[in-house]
Design a protein around this motif. Sequence first.
Motif, short mmCIF file in Angstrom:
data_model
loop_
_atom_site.label_atom_id
_atom_site.label_comp_id
_atom_site.label_asym_id
_atom_site.label_seq_id
_atom_site.Cartn_x
_atom_site.Cartn_y
_atom_site.Cartn_z
N ARG A 1 -1.31 -4.70 -17.97
CA ARG A 1 -2.07 -3.89 -18.75
C ARG A 1 -2.40 -2.43 -17.66
O ARG A 1 -1.75 -2.19 -18.90
N GLU A 2 -2.74 -3.10 -16.20
CA GLU A 2 -2.71 -1.67 -16.02
C GLU A 2 -1.74 -0.55 -16.11
O GLU A 2 -2.01 0.41 -15.67
N ARG A 3 -0.77 -1.28 -16.00
CA ARG A 3 0.68 -0.51 -15.83
C ARG A 3 1.39 0.14 -17.08
O ARG A 3 1.28 1.35 -16.90
N LEU A 4 0.96 -0.71 -18.06
CA LEU A 4 0.38 -0.27 -19.12
C LEU A 4 -0.23 1.06 -20.34
O LEU A 4 0.04 2.38 -20.53
N LEU A 5 -1.46 1.29 -19.15
CA LEU A 5 -2.02 2.23 -19.29
C LEU A 5 -1.97 3.34 -18.68
O LEU A 5 -2.00 4.86 -19.22
N SER A 6 -1.65 3.01 -17.64
CA SER A 6 -0.81 4.07 -16.75
C SER A 6 0.87 4.61 -16.80
O SER A 6 0.80 6.20 -17.17
N ALA A 7 1.45 4.24 -17.61
CA ALA A 7 2.83 4.35 -18.11
C ALA A 7 2.41 5.06 -19.34
O ALA A 7 3.17 6.56 -19.50
N VAL A 8 1.84 4.62 -19.79
CA VAL A 8 1.53 5.29 -21.42
C VAL A 8 0.19 5.74 -21.82
O VAL A 8 0.81 7.45 -22.71
N TRP A 9 -0.28 6.02 -21.05
CA TRP A 9 -2.41 6.39 -21.86
C TRP A 9 -2.05 8.02 -20.04
O TRP A 9 -2.89 8.25 -20.81
N GLY A 10 -2.08 7.24 -19.26
CA GLY A 10 -1.99 8.23 -18.14
C GLY A 10 -3.11 7.29 -17.56
O GLY A 10 -3.66 8.41 -16.90
#
Length: 231
Positions: free
Chosen positions: A182-191
């Motif tokens: 989830r942390e990687r998705l938050l960084s990649a998609v939401w910044g």
Amino acid sequence: MSERRVLVVEDEQTIAESIATRLRAEGFEVELAGDGPSAVAAFVARPHDLVVLDIMLPGFDGLEVCRRLQAERAVPVLMLTARDAETDLLVGLAVGADDYLTKPFSMRELVARTHALLRRVDRATELASAPPPEEKSLTLDDVEISLTERRVRVTGEEVHLTRTEFDLLVCLMSRPRAVLPRERLLSAVWGWTDSAGSRTVDSHIKALRRKLGGDRIRTVHGVGYAWETAR
């Protein structure tokens, strides 16, 4: 860069003023609206860079406001809700909200998410102004993504995704079968740089499953998600 303009739509005056005060301290120009009709009128009258939108409003609710705003022109929307019902959140995301906060929330988190949403808009604007790329697509099984046109087709039929859902799908399909935390998705998609918004990821995954089919995205409990493929 000119001052960013934020429309805050909230019928509880104390909350509205608190949000406005904090955002103005961050350098934003803030306009307030206290009901559905006045929110739509304010948005139509002047361009806004972002909307902070309460879901419970007089006149008509925040879901209808969001629907009408997005029909007028695309704008990032941060939805506020006192309810935590999954249906409310999924409907909010379906009508064009990019993110949500459940009351009570911290002003620090609201500011962080506001900046993150605007950074995403800036990146998209930079990409749009770049020279046109060659047609690029991503296809796995019966799901095809046109990266250039930002369109998704499932078994040949086009499926409408919000801006955030599209970016999340691309992130997952770019690494099929790989478990993305989830942390990687938050960084990649939401910044985002922290994991405070992990439930935002979960809600968007549920929205994607409803549109694409529930067996395409695998949940790895305690970690994240993976795109499943027969290949």
